[in-house]
Enzyme design. Structure first.
Site, mmCIF file in Angstrom:
data_model
loop_
_atom_site.group_PDB
_atom_site.id
_atom_site.type_symbol
_atom_site.label_atom_id
_atom_site.label_comp_id
_atom_site.label_asym_id
_atom_site.label_seq_id
_atom_site.Cartn_x
_atom_site.Cartn_y
_atom_site.Cartn_z
ATOM 1 N N ASP A 7 -5.505 11.831 -0.720
ATOM 2 C CA ASP A 7 -5.925 10.466 -0.440
ATOM 3 C C ASP A 7 -6.037 10.342 1.080
ATOM 4 O OD1 ASP A 7 -6.443 7.679 -0.950
ATOM 5 O OD2 ASP A 7 -4.375 7.267 -0.366
ATOM 6 N N ASP A 9 -6.187 6.853 3.207
ATOM 7 C CA ASP A 9 -5.519 5.730 3.868
ATOM 8 C C ASP A 9 -4.026 5.700 3.543
ATOM 9 O OD1 ASP A 9 -7.987 4.865 4.902
ATOM 10 O OD2 ASP A 9 -8.467 3.909 2.993
ATOM 11 N N ASP A 183 -0.246 7.944 -1.279
ATOM 12 C CA ASP A 183 0.798 6.979 -0.907
ATOM 13 C C ASP A 183 0.959 5.866 -1.926
ATOM 14 O OD1 ASP A 183 -0.591 4.155 0.397
ATOM 15 O OD2 ASP A 183 -1.869 5.858 -0.017
#
Length: 223
Positions: A7, A9, A183
């Site tokens: 991922d 961001d 995250d």
């Protein structure tokens, strides 16, 4: 050979590139500072809560891009990279990518953010393969404001990863180990189908899920 998916961001970057792009447009006066910032903040809160409608958000984000000529957008994006993204690139994230690269792994970033915002970021991180939300383009490269295909978020990340691999006559099962670093609880679908899910700088919901399922937790930076 292994595969490592990332991922973007709050995983490889200590910020949300899409949200920060919107804030950048506000700062330079390209969009109405009150109405745009308010709507951008609402969408960001929905994303963090896991309640975001990805199509609604992408239509908002891509519709904003469609308001400007592509040459102007590209010039602004170069400024955005210099002022916002480059200072935020974390040595620990670069080291993590390098470890997988040195191991000969197939590496890709898979992000819900659109390709216009993220392609230069992936390049700056040294990652050639990017799976991102695809804006519809006119023949001369202008952004129409529409989304091509399904969003690259939640279960959509599985769909897009499978399609990308299938184009190379591969699947996740083609690799001895498949890593995915994220995250957010929004990525639990893809985290759940790889052999090595890694909760990376996890938010509270993903951290709790990772702890309950025995997934490793990696902290590259402090937000």
């Amino acid at each position: 050979m292994n595969i490592a998916l990332f991922d973007l961001d709050h995983t490889l970057l200590p910020l949300d590139s899409d949200y920060e792009w919107g804030q950048f447009l506000v700062r330079i006066g390209a969009v109405n500072s009150v109405t745009f910032a308010e709507r951008n903040a609402v969408f960001y809160a929905q994303y963090e809560a896991g309640t975001l409608d990805p199509v609604e958000y992408l239509e908002f984000a891509l519709g904003t891009l469609a308001s400007f000529p592509r040459a102007q957008l590209d010039a602004w994006h170069r400024q955005y990279m210099q002022e916002v993204i480059q200072p935020a690139i974390c040595p620990a994230a670069l080291d993590l990518l390098k470890r997988h690269r040195d191991a000969g792994d197939l590496i890709a970033i898979i992000t819900a953010t659109n390709r216009f915002v993220t392609a230069p970021i992936a390049k700056a991180l040294g990652v050639d393969n990017l799976i991102a939300a695809e804006p519809e383009l006119t023949p001369d490269g202008q952004i129409t404001g529409k989304l091509r295909g399904v969003p690259t978020s939640g279960p959509g990340k599985i769909v897009h990863a499978q399609q990308w691999l299938a184009a190379m006559d591969k699947s996740l099962q083609s690799f001895d180990r498949s890593f995915f670093y994220s995250d957010s609880q929004n990525d639990i679908p893809l985290l759940s189908v790889v052999t090595d899910p890694v909760a990376t700088n996890p938010n509270a919901l993903l951290k709790a899920h990772a702890e309950a399922h025995g997934w490793p937790i990696l902290n590259l930076f402090d937000d």
